[in-house]
Every structure is written in structure tokens, then in C-alpha cells.
Design a protein around this motif. Structure first.
Motif, PDB file in Angstrom:
ATOM      1  N   GLY A   1       0.687  -1.153   0.038  1.00 51.47           N
ATOM      2  CA  GLY A   1       0.034   0.122   0.093  1.00 51.47           C
ATOM      3  C   GLY A   1       0.806   1.395   0.087  1.00 51.47           C
ATOM      4  O   GLY A   1       0.217   2.620  -0.219  1.00 51.47           O
ATOM      5  N   SER A   2       2.350   1.259   0.232  1.00 47.47           N
ATOM      6  CA  SER A   2       2.910   2.351   0.001  1.00 47.47           C
ATOM      7  C   SER A   2       3.088   2.888  -1.232  1.00 47.47           C
ATOM      8  O   SER A   2       2.758   2.158  -2.535  1.00 47.47           O
ATOM      9  CB  SER A   2       4.251   2.162   0.530  1.00 47.47           C
ATOM     10  N   ILE A   3       3.454   4.221  -1.524  1.00 46.24           N
ATOM     11  CA  ILE A   3       3.334   4.706  -2.831  1.00 46.24           C
ATOM     12  C   ILE A   3       4.734   4.466  -3.410  1.00 46.24           C
ATOM     13  O   ILE A   3       5.730   4.565  -2.818  1.00 46.24           O
ATOM     14  CB  ILE A   3       3.364   6.052  -2.829  1.00 46.24           C
ATOM     15  N   LEU A   4       4.578   4.260  -4.686  1.00 42.55           N
ATOM     16  CA  LEU A   4       5.744   3.822  -5.608  1.00 42.55           C
ATOM     17  C   LEU A   4       6.328   4.977  -6.144  1.00 42.55           C
ATOM     18  O   LEU A   4       7.665   5.397  -6.097  1.00 42.55           O
ATOM     19  CB  LEU A   4       5.655   2.688  -6.604  1.00 42.55           C
ATOM     20  N   TYR A   5       5.412   5.791  -6.675  1.00 42.39           N
ATOM     21  CA  TYR A   5       5.784   6.720  -7.834  1.00 42.39           C
ATOM     22  C   TYR A   5       4.492   7.427  -8.291  1.00 42.39           C
ATOM     23  O   TYR A   5       3.332   7.094  -8.043  1.00 42.39           O
ATOM     24  CB  TYR A   5       6.311   6.346  -9.042  1.00 42.39           C
ATOM     25  N   SER A   6       4.834   8.749  -8.639  1.00 42.77           N
ATOM     26  CA  SER A   6       3.602   9.295  -9.054  1.00 42.77           C
ATOM     27  C   SER A   6       3.830   9.959 -10.483  1.00 42.77           C
ATOM     28  O   SER A   6       4.692  10.785 -10.801  1.00 42.77           O
ATOM     29  CB  SER A   6       3.259  10.728  -8.199  1.00 42.77           C
ATOM     30  N   VAL A   7       3.117   9.600 -11.430  1.00 39.23           N
ATOM     31  CA  VAL A   7       3.276   9.891 -12.894  1.00 39.23           C
ATOM     32  C   VAL A   7       2.182  11.173 -13.153  1.00 39.23           C
ATOM     33  O   VAL A   7       1.361  11.363 -12.287  1.00 39.23           O
ATOM     34  CB  VAL A   7       2.971   8.841 -13.973  1.00 39.23           C
ATOM     35  N   SER A   8       2.874  11.886 -13.825  1.00 41.77           N
ATOM     36  CA  SER A   8       1.866  13.310 -14.163  1.00 41.77           C
ATOM     37  C   SER A   8       1.891  13.576 -15.694  1.00 41.77           C
ATOM     38  O   SER A   8       2.945  13.336 -16.520  1.00 41.77           O
ATOM     39  CB  SER A   8       2.857  14.439 -13.659  1.00 41.77           C
ATOM     40  N   ALA A   9       0.803  13.837 -16.345  1.00 41.71           N
ATOM     41  CA  ALA A   9       0.625  14.055 -17.654  1.00 41.71           C
ATOM     42  C   ALA A   9      -0.369  15.385 -17.791  1.00 41.71           C
ATOM     43  O   ALA A   9      -1.152  15.669 -16.844  1.00 41.71           O
ATOM     44  CB  ALA A   9      -0.556  12.983 -18.520  1.00 41.71           C
ATOM     45  N   SER A  10      -0.044  16.140 -18.744  1.00 38.89           N
ATOM     46  CA  SER A  10      -0.952  17.367 -19.010  1.00 38.89           C
ATOM     47  C   SER A  10      -1.562  17.359 -20.123  1.00 38.89           C
ATOM     48  O   SER A  10      -1.214  16.864 -21.127  1.00 38.89           O
ATOM     49  CB  SER A  10       0.064  18.706 -19.218  1.00 38.89           C
ATOM     50  N   ASP A  11      -2.636  18.273 -20.186  1.00 35.89           N
ATOM     51  CA  ASP A  11      -3.477  18.269 -21.628  1.00 35.89           C
ATOM     52  C   ASP A  11      -3.607  20.008 -21.808  1.00 35.89           C
ATOM     53  O   ASP A  11      -3.983  20.492 -20.937  1.00 35.89           O
ATOM     54  CB  ASP A  11      -4.974  17.752 -21.347  1.00 35.89           C
ATOM     55  N   LEU A  12      -3.209  20.060 -23.241  1.00 35.35           N
ATOM     56  CA  LEU A  12      -3.525  21.583 -23.398  1.00 35.35           C
ATOM     57  C   LEU A  12      -4.881  22.087 -23.687  1.00 35.35           C
ATOM     58  O   LEU A  12      -5.000  23.303 -23.686  1.00 35.35           O
ATOM     59  CB  LEU A  12      -2.673  21.861 -24.754  1.00 35.35           C
ATOM     60  N   ASP A  13      -5.703  21.149 -23.770  1.00 33.01           N
ATOM     61  CA  ASP A  13      -7.127  21.497 -23.855  1.00 33.01           C
ATOM     62  C   ASP A  13      -7.755  22.044 -22.433  1.00 33.01           C
ATOM     63  O   ASP A  13      -6.966  22.371 -21.547  1.00 33.01           O
ATOM     64  CB  ASP A  13      -7.988  20.232 -24.174  1.00 33.01           C
ATOM     65  N   PHE A  14      -8.994  22.418 -22.714  1.00 30.55           N
ATOM     66  CA  PHE A  14      -9.754  22.965 -21.516  1.00 30.55           C
ATOM     67  C   PHE A  14     -10.668  22.397 -20.738  1.00 30.55           C
ATOM     68  O   PHE A  14     -11.356  21.572 -21.532  1.00 30.55           O
ATOM     69  CB  PHE A  14      -9.794  24.587 -21.865  1.00 30.55           C
ATOM     70  N   GLY A  15     -11.144  22.671 -19.568  1.00 32.49           N
ATOM     71  CA  GLY A  15     -12.549  21.950 -19.032  1.00 32.49           C
ATOM     72  C   GLY A  15     -12.258  20.780 -18.857  1.00 32.49           C
ATOM     73  O   GLY A  15     -11.244  19.794 -18.529  1.00 32.49           O
ATOM     74  N   GLU A  16     -13.465  19.789 -19.454  1.00 36.55           N
ATOM     75  CA  GLU A  16     -13.704  18.662 -19.354  1.00 36.55           C
ATOM     76  C   GLU A  16     -12.449  17.729 -20.474  1.00 36.55           C
ATOM     77  O   GLU A  16     -12.228  16.758 -20.054  1.00 36.55           O
ATOM     78  CB  GLU A  16     -15.056  18.183 -19.685  1.00 36.55           C
ATOM     79  N   ASN A  17     -12.107  18.710 -21.339  1.00 32.64           N
ATOM     80  CA  ASN A  17     -11.300  17.854 -22.409  1.00 32.64           C
ATOM     81  C   ASN A  17      -9.766  17.973 -21.717  1.00 32.64           C
ATOM     82  O   ASN A  17      -9.033  17.301 -22.151  1.00 32.64           O
ATOM     83  CB  ASN A  17     -11.190  18.843 -23.565  1.00 32.64           C
ATOM     84  N   ALA A  18      -9.466  18.446 -20.670  1.00 33.56           N
ATOM     85  CA  ALA A  18      -8.116  18.483 -20.016  1.00 33.56           C
ATOM     86  C   ALA A  18      -8.328  17.747 -18.677  1.00 33.56           C
ATOM     87  O   ALA A  18      -7.151  17.599 -18.026  1.00 33.56           O
ATOM     88  CB  ALA A  18      -7.913  20.250 -19.844  1.00 33.56           C
ATOM     89  N   LYS A  19      -9.510  17.306 -18.220  1.00 32.23           N
ATOM     90  CA  LYS A  19      -9.506  16.513 -17.089  1.00 32.23           C
ATOM     91  C   LYS A  19      -9.043  15.202 -17.246  1.00 32.23           C
ATOM     92  O   LYS A  19      -9.332  14.374 -18.458  1.00 32.23           O
ATOM     93  CB  LYS A  19     -10.877  16.342 -16.635  1.00 32.23           C
ATOM     94  N   ILE A  20      -7.835  14.690 -16.613  1.00 33.77           N
ATOM     95  CA  ILE A  20      -7.192  13.538 -16.938  1.00 33.77           C
ATOM     96  C   ILE A  20      -7.425  12.220 -15.977  1.00 33.77           C
ATOM     97  O   ILE A  20      -7.544  12.487 -14.731  1.00 33.77           O
ATOM     98  CB  ILE A  20      -5.697  13.493 -16.992  1.00 33.77           C
ATOM     99  N   SER A  21      -7.678  11.027 -16.326  1.00 38.35           N
ATOM    100  CA  SER A  21      -7.789  10.087 -15.504  1.00 38.35           C
ATOM    101  C   SER A  21      -6.733   9.100 -15.890  1.00 38.35           C
ATOM    102  O   SER A  21      -6.310   8.883 -16.941  1.00 38.35           O
ATOM    103  CB  SER A  21      -9.230   9.434 -15.494  1.00 38.35           C
ATOM    104  N   TYR A  22      -6.190   8.582 -14.821  1.00 34.83           N
ATOM    105  CA  TYR A  22      -4.854   7.484 -14.966  1.00 34.83           C
ATOM    106  C   TYR A  22      -5.504   6.055 -14.726  1.00 34.83           C
ATOM    107  O   TYR A  22      -6.267   5.745 -13.838  1.00 34.83           O
ATOM    108  CB  TYR A  22      -3.612   7.693 -14.312  1.00 34.83           C
ATOM    109  N   SER A  23      -4.785   5.146 -15.612  1.00 37.32           N
ATOM    110  CA  SER A  23      -5.119   3.634 -15.575  1.00 37.32           C
ATOM    111  C   SER A  23      -3.884   2.833 -15.998  1.00 37.32           C
ATOM    112  O   SER A  23      -3.031   3.371 -16.683  1.00 37.32           O
ATOM    113  CB  SER A  23      -6.415   3.269 -16.309  1.00 37.32           C
ATOM    114  N   ILE A  24      -3.948   1.563 -15.467  1.00 36.40           N
ATOM    115  CA  ILE A  24      -2.775   0.821 -15.910  1.00 36.40           C
ATOM    116  C   ILE A  24      -3.489  -0.225 -16.847  1.00 36.40           C
ATOM    117  O   ILE A  24      -4.201  -0.832 -16.745  1.00 36.40           O
ATOM    118  CB  ILE A  24      -2.368  -0.177 -14.590  1.00 36.40           C
TER     119      ILE A  24
END
Length: 867
Positions: A478-501
Motif C-alpha cells: 500500500g506504500s506509494i511507488l511513484y507519481s506519474v503526471s500528464a498534462s493536456d493543452l485542452d480546457f475543461g472536461e477536455n483537459a481532465k485526466i484519469s490514469y489507469s494501468i
């Protein structure tokens, strides 16, 4: 005074006519011949080209005379109203004729014309009578007459009224007046010297101010035309007392003009009114009318004593183009009497107003994928000035993705003219310039903000295409391994990002069973504790997906490297503690000299790096002066020659420690029996190797089967690795076998783990490392003919070592040599216990970025029968 609309004054002074007639009279005396006179009669307002009469016929001239004798017509009035048709000899109307403009109120309107011909020179005088038509209605100068009549006026008193004007003459002129029905006043007429009748109000009934202070009458003027036309004027009578003479202005209406940029104090006009009364009743004061609007009072000022009007405020053509000002002149009698006139002041325009841009509709937000021609806003332009000063042109800056499309008069559509990109410009401030066409052009600018709405046209982008994560083994689940990060040049809902494996396999198990990712922030957590000895490295594919429609996504690879912890104690592989416990029995001859190799303790550590560096130490001994243990190789040798006094049974306790933190250790007890007449095992091996053995055929069969099995397994392993590598290169663009992606493993430091396989008649050693990359190589193994022992020699030659020379050295050892790690090969030689034949075996070398252990590898004796 009465006013009934605009009046056209079109009179020509009789004095001017007399001078023109006198001039023509002297001119005609110069001609040799003066003919008789011809007269025509036509109505006014004839159309151009209408025929007045046949002039050539009436003058007795032929059609050819008109051309050859140069017939021409001259008007004594100066205006050329007539011309001669050279083809027909007819006198025709050349211009519109207005009888009232030519002759005014004269009963007779005759236009004298002079006809001149040459060869011989002759002149003829003709006259054209202009007959009146009923094209004018009777007209009062003002629409309302205000009378103040003292109530003490005697019956029969007459009050002159303003006469109506009718430019027509004869039967079409003004004929009579009528008065609306009332009980107090009647209408009578007074003849004047010019023959016009002036209407007068006659008091028929005594006035009583207390009963009726105001009387409203309607005066109607009628002409004699067919049909009859008329004009009206309202009469308001205020019943007052005394003072029977009103101040009278010189004119009933005055007209002046001023430029709108006239400065304050500019003189406008001087008005004059007279009163026939004497004393105070004849003294006149001037003022604006009681109903004068405030904007007139704030703009103009009148001197109550002199009647001079000056500019007090600022003129603005765009606010008021004309002023109609009522002026009153009041005497000082009791009660006071007043006279009225009207001043019309026209304002002349100058270019003093910049054009104005008006948003007819607010700009709508525009999608960034909107096609060219999309309407953004409706715009109109206006300029309060007149003529060219009010003509407006609109302009946009160059390279703007918008353009102006005219729709109708001074109205435009702001439309798109090129591609839009919200990520580059989320809002455009469109600057529109409006310029008028005045002699000194004025301009103005207006900025229209246009918002660009987002379209999901950009996928999420990770900060880097791949991540390396280093994780200590035995961590807390349950310990955290790492945090990845992504950005989206769009706006609003188009820029909301969800991560998955993404679904992938790690050791044939779904990656989701190893790690979990927070879909909101990209934090990756371990699902359980990792064991470096079971899993050293794995990779997962992380996907970042936006919430646009349709959604876009991108992937990144996370390489998870498990870092070793010192959680394994060294394991003794020789002498084998599994079969004999912690006690090992060894024999040695009493004739052994100093440096005699008694045995070699071999241990491995499942850990890696410093945690796997093993050192050997003699903890206890029956006679510590007789034996020594090599710190790095574990070789047990005699420190001196064995003497007769030494006990025949020696016991050694050897401690094996790793280099980790904390230190892990294990022990092994070696029991040594000193015997007389015992020979060296290696000599016996070489002597017995020549003798045939009964077990030779059986061992050879086992050897052949083992070699075949190992070869098949090696081939399958190679194929599986190749397929996995190809798939990995297609999915992630990297391959574990590619040299360019293995730069992290170029460090010459290596860490090796030696594991002894004791299954079957063939003994082999597996050399293991802790890294991802592995290679398989084949060497020869030689089995010793000795019945109880087999030796294998681990040799580390340089890259240039000849393998044949190595194989020939069966019992060589490298007790004090230094291990180097420069892409070298490891050779394992196994001696067959029966016939000493050599067979190829497979081992794996794995590179590791760790410092080299400060020790050497040498020959290790393995008990073939019991290990």
C-alpha cells in the motif's frame, strides 16, 4: 401673427424691370428696322418642350430663314425660358416657369422677348403672357395668434388680424375669410390701398374676464380657385385690462445660420420692435417666449434692452440642426402688452464627430474548429456628421483570422476567415478601425473580444515517455511507488485526466495484482511486498485519458526496479549441510605440508551487490595454529606442516558473513581426520582415470541424455526470449537485447551468484546475477574418475584467453587473483567421476552495476557422492 408652413418669396423688383426695359429701348434704336409685336398666352408650370406658338409663321419667315438668317430669341428678364425649334420654327418652353417667382402679386405677368434675325438685320418684339393656375394655398405666417384684450373695451371695437398670403392672382388668389362660430366676436374686412382686404375681429358682446378669461377662435382663409384651397390660423384671446397698443416687430420671422464650431459670445442677430403708445406703455423689453425650452435658454442669450441675441453655449449640429426661437417684446404698461416674432437659426455642420462602431449583437464564443465564414458578431457603423463627413469605412488589422462582410447599409458581419487554435489564442481582441470621409478624416477604434471554445484535439502528454522507479524489497503493502503526471493543452472536461494501468503480464500474472494507480492524481501504490530474489524488475504501461468526446489518450512505460535488501543469510553449498547437517568430515594426510588445501567452503547469498559479498572466518578451532581460512575464497589450508603431536581429529567452526547492513551470517563445522599414508585425491583421480570402470557405460548414457535435455531446453529458452523481445520492441520501442537500451548496464562491475545443481549424475553450476539482461553460453565439463569426490574448476580468463589452454588446467586455482569485470566469460569445468570425460553444460551470466567483490574464485571440490 399667423404661420402656416414655409413661404416662398419669389419677387423681382419693379426697379430692376425698369432698368432692363430702358436698356433694351436704347438697344432697339440702333436697329434699322423695327417690326410689329406678337403676343402669346400660356399657363405657368408648363413642361419643358411645350409649344408656345409657331414663331416663324407669325413673323412671316420661312423655315430656311431660321437657319440662314440666324434667328435667335433673347429674354429681357435675363433667364432663358424659351427657345426656337430650328426644324419647325416653333417657340417652345425651355425651363420651368413659375408665375409667382416672375411677377409676384402682379395681376398681369408678361414676359417680353426679343427676336433677332440677320441679313438684313431685323428685330421683333414678342410678348408671352403667363397665366396663373391655382397652385398655392392661402397661408398664414404663424399658426396661432395670441391677443390680449382689456375687458373694458367697448362694443364694436375692431382688432386687426394678420392677413393670409396667396401667391396666386386673379380668381385663384385669396378671396375671403371665415371665423369659427362664437358669441363674442364677428369678422369684418377693411380695404387697404393695395386693394387687399384685412380681416378684423369686431367685439359683439361685452367681455367679462371673470366669466371667460380665454377665447379660442379659428380663422380660415379661402381662395377663389377650383377647387378651393384654404389655410387656417388659431386665435387665442386673453381678456385683460387697459393698454391698447402692442409692440410690433419689423419682421414676423427672422432667419440666420451659424457654424457649429462658433465660439461663445458670437453675435447672432439684433431684433427691433416698436410700440405706438407713449411713456411706459411704449417702452419695450425683449425676452424669449414663455415656452422656450431649457436647451435654447442655455445656448442663447438676449439683451432685454437692445434685442441683441448672442451665443451663450455650444452649438452641436448632431444634437440640434435648427432652432426655432419665439421672441416676445413686452411694453411696460399696465396691463402689459406684447408682440411676437420667430427666429429660425440653422446650424452648419463641420467634421467634428469621429465615426462610431456599434455592436448590434454581442460576439458569440466560437469553436476552434469552426469553418471559415462562421458569423461571430453583427456590427454597424455610424457618424453623426452629414454628407461626406458621415460616410464611414471599416478596417481590420492584417493577418487577422477574421474579416468583415457587408450585409446592408453600414451594417457588417464579423466572420472567421482562417483556422483557429484555442491552445495558441484562447481569446482574440479584434480591433476594428472606423474612418470617415471628411476633408480632415476622423477615426475611432473598437476592440471586440472573441472567445474561442475548446475542442478536444490534444491528447494528454506525460512529462516523460518512460519512468524508472527504484523500490526496496520487503516494503509495506500500500506504500506509494511513484507519481506519474500528464498534462493536456485542452480546457475543461477536455483537459481532465484519469490514469489507469493497461492490462499486461508480470511473471504470467496481471500487473494490476502488483500495483494500483490513483485515477485522479497518477500515484502508483504497491499491492503487496516485493521480494528481490523472486522479482527483480518489471514494467507497467500507464495510460492517461482525457474526458473529452471523443476522448484522447497516451501511454507511458514505468520500469520498476526492486532494490535488494540484506534479508538472506549466506547459504553453504559445500560442504552440503542439507545432507550432513552443519558437520562436514574431511580426511587429510599427516604428511601434508604448509599450504595444503584441506577443503573449500563454498557459500552463496541470494542477495546481490554488497549484500552478497561473502567473507569466511575461522571462528573456533581445535588447533588454531594449524589451519587458516581464506577470507574471500573459503579455502581451508594448513598454516604449517602437520606434526606427530597434532591430534588426529581436528574440528573447525567456520563463520560465513555477508557485507550487508545488518550483517547476516551462518556457520559450518568441518571435522578433519589426520591419517597416515593417505594420497592426494587428484593423483588418484588421474591414475584411476585410465582404469576402466563398470559404471562407465551407465554414466555415459546419463551424460548423453542430460546433454540432449539441456540442448533442447537451451533452444526453447532462446526462442522464447527472442519472441518476447520482438513483442516488447513493438509495444514499447525497446528490447532487452538491444545494446542501445542497455547503457545502464555497461558498468564493468558485476555480481555473480553460484548455485550447485545436485540433481542426476551430472553436476553443474548456475552463475546468476541480478539484472535484466542474460546470455547463454556453452562450455565443457569434465567428470573426475574419483569415486567420492568430483572437482569443478571456475576460471575467469580475459577476453583473449584460449579455451583449450584453460581446459588443460584441471586443478589450477586462482587463490589470490583479482576478479575483473570487463565483458569476460566464465568457464565451468566438471569432472566425471567415472571416466573423466568432458561434456558441455549451460550457464547464465547476468550483468549488474555493483562494485566487484575483493576476492578471487578458485577450484571448488564437490562431493559427488553425497552433495
Amino acid at each position: 401673427m399667423c404661420y402656416n408652413g414655409p413661404r416662398m418669396t419669389k419677387k423681382i423688383g419693379y426697379r430692376d424691370w425698369r432698368w432692363q426695359a430702358l436698356w433694351w429701348h436704347h438697344f432697339f434704336l440702333l436697329w434699322t428696322t423695327i417690326d410689329g409685336q406678337t403676343r402669346y398666352s400660356i399657363p405657368e408650370e408648363l413642361k419643358q418642350g411645350s409649344v408656345v406658338g409657331n414663331l416663324a409663321k407669325d413673323l412671316g419667315l420661312g423655315l430656311s430663314d431660321i437657319f440662314y438668317r440666324k434667328l435667335r430669341v433673347a429674354s429681357e428678364a435675363g433667364e432663358q425660358y424659351f427657345s426656337v425649334d430650328a426644324g419647325k420654327g416653333e417657340l417652345v418652353v425651355n425651363d420651368r416657369i413659375d408665375r409667382e417667382a416672375l411677377c409676384g402679386q402682379s395681376a398681369s405677368c408678361v414676359l417680353p422677348l426679343q427676336v433677332v434675325v440677320e441679313n438684313p438685320l431685323q428685330s421683333h418684339r414678342i410678348e408671352v403672357e403667363i397665366r396663373d393656375i391655382n397652385d398655392n394655398s392661402p397661408n398664414f405666417l404663424t399658426q396661432e395668434i395670441n391677443l390680449k384684450i382689456p375687458e373694458s373695451v367697448a362694443l364694436g371695437k375692431r382688432f386687426p388680424l394678420e392677413s393670409a398670403e396667396d401667391p396666386d392672382v386673379g380668381s385663384n388668389s385669396l378671396k375671403t375669410y371665415s371665423l369659427s362660430k362664437n358669441d363674442y366676436f364677428s369678422l369684418k374686412f377693411k380695404d387697404t390701398k393695395n386693394g387687399k382686404a384685412v380681416p378684423e375681429l369686431v367685439l359683439e358682446k361685452p367681455l367679462d374676464r371673470e366669466k371667460n378669461a380665454l377665447h379660442h377662435l379659428l380663422l380660415t382663409a379661402l381662395d377663389g380657385g377650383n377647387p378651393v384651397t384654404s389655410g387656417t390660423c388659431k386665435i387665442t384671446i386673453t381678456v385683460i385690462d387697459n393698454n391698447d397698443n402692442f409692440p410690433v416687430f419689423n419682421e414676423n420671422e427672422y432667419k440666420v445660420s451659424l457654424k457649429e464650431n462658433s465660439t461663445k459670445g458670437t453675435f447672432v442677430i439684433k431684433l427691433t420692435a416698436t410700440d405706438a403708445d407713449d411713456g411706459l406703455n411704449g417702452e419695450v423689453r425683449y425676452a424669449f417666449g414663455s415656452r422656450t425650452p431649457d436647451f435654447v435658454l442655455s445656448t442663447f442669450e438676449i439683451n432685454d434692452m437692445t434685442g441683441e441675441i448672442v451665443l451663450k453655449g455650444i452649438l452641436d449640429y448632431e444634437s440640434y440642426r435648427s432652432y426655432l426661437i419665439d421672441i416676445t417684446a413686452k411694453d411696460k404698461g399696465v396691463p402689459e402688452m406684447e408682440g411676437h416674432c420667430r427666429l429660425q437659426l440653422d446650424v452648419e455642420d463641420i467634421n467634428d464627430n469621429a465615426p462610431e462602431i456599434v455592436l448590434t449583437s454581442k460576439p458569440s464564443p466560437v469553436r476552434e474548429d469552426a469553418p471559415s465564414g462562421t458569423v461571430v458578431a453583427l456590427i454597424s457603423a455610424r457618424d453623426l456628421d452629414s454628407a461626406n463627413n458621415g460616410k464611414v469605412k471599416l478596417q481590420l488589422p492584417k493577418h487577422s483570422p477574421f474579416t468583415l462582410k457587408p450585409s446592408f447599409s453600414n451594417n457588417y458581419e464579423l466572420v472567421t476567415s482562417g483556422p483557429l487554435d484555442r491552445e495558441s489564442f484562447s481569446e482574440y481582441n479584434v480591433e476594428i478601425t472606423a474612418t470617415d470621409s471628411g476633408s480632415l478624416p476622423l477615426s475611432s477604434k473598437k476592440t471586440i473580444p472573441v472567445s474561442i471554445t475548446d475542442v478536444n484535439d490534444n491528447p494528454p502528454v506525460f512529462t516523460q515517455p518512460s519512468y524508472n522507479v527504484y523500490l526496496k524489497e520487503n516494503g509495506v503493502p500500500g506504500s506509494i511507488l511513484y507519481s506519474v503526471s500528464a498534462s493536456d493543452l485542452d480546457f475543461g472536461e477536455n483537459a481532465k485526466i484519469s490514469y489507469s494501468i493497461l492490462d499486461s503480464k508480470v511473471q504470467d500474472v496481471s500487473a494490476s495484482s502488483y500495483v494500483y494507480i490513483n485515477s485522479d492524481n497518477g500515484s502508483i501504490y504497491s499491492m503487496h511486498s516485493f521480494d528481490y530474489e523472486k522479482l527483480k524488475v518489471f514494467q507497467i504501461q500507464v495510460q492517461a485519458k482525457d474526458q473529452g468526446s471523443p476522448s484522447l489518450s497516451s501511454n507511458a512505460t514505468v520500469h520498476v526496479f526492486i532494490l535488494d535488501q540484506n534479508d538472506n543469510a549466506p547459504a553453504v553449498i559445500y560442504p552440503s549441510s542439507a545432507a550432513l547437517g552443519s558437520l562436514s568430515h574431511q580426511r587429510m594426510p599427516r604428511s601434508a605440508k604448509a599450504g595444503h588445501l584441506v577443503t573449500k567452503v563454498t557459500a552463496v547469498d541470494a542477495d546481490s551487490g554488497h549484500n552478497a559479498w561473502i567473507s569466511y572466518k575461522l571462528a573456533e578451532a581445535t588447533d588454531a595454529s594449524l589451519f587458516t581460512v581464506n577470507l574471500y575464497t573459503g579455502e581451508v589450508r594448513t598454516k604449517r606442516a602437520v606434526s606427530e603431536q597434532d591430534d588426529s581429529s581436528q574440528r573447525l567452526l567456520i563463520e560465513i558473513r555477508d557485507d550487508g547492513e545488518p550483517v547476516q551470517s551462518s556457520t559450518v563445522t568441518v571435522s578433519i581426520l589426520l591419517e597416515d599414508g593417505l594420497h592426494e585425491p587428484i593423483l588418484d583421480l588421474r591414475q584411476k582415470a585410465v582404469e576402466p570402470s563398470k559404471k562407465t557405460g551407465r554414466i555415459t548414457l546419463y551424460l548423453i541424455l542430460s546433454l540432449a535435455s539441456v540442448s533442447v531446453l537451451s533452444l526453447l529458452t532462446f526462442l522464447i526470449l527472442a519472441v518476447k523481445c520482438i513483442r516488447s520492441s513493438r509495444s514499447s520501442g525497446s528490447c532487452c537485447m538491444r545494446r542501445t537500451d542497455c547503457d545502464d548496464y555497461k558498468n564493468p562491475n558485476r555480481n555473480l551468484q553460484i548455485q550447485l545443481n545436485t540433481d542426476g549424475p551430472i553436476k553443474y553450476v548456475e552463475v546468476l546475477g541480478g539484472d535484466m539482461l542474460s546470455q547463454s553460453q556453452s562450455f565443457r565439463s569434465c567428470m573426475s574418475p574419483m569415486s567420492e569426490y568430483s572437482d569443478f574448476t571456475l576460471i575467469k580468463p580475459s577476453s583473449t584467453t584460449d579455451f583449450k589452454e584453460v581446459i588443460s588446467v584441471l586443478d589450477a586455482s586462482l587463490p589470490d587473483s583479482t576478479w575483473t569485470f570487463e565483458s569476460q566469460q566464465v568457464i565451468l569445468l566438471l569432472l566425471d567421476a567415472s571416466d573423466g570425460s568432458c561434456a558441455p553444460i549451460t550457464y547464465r551470466t547476468v550483468q549488474r552495476d555493483l562494485p566487484p567483490p575483493p576476492r578471487s574464485f578458485s577450484t571448488v571440490n564437490v562431493n559427488n557422492a553425497k552433495s
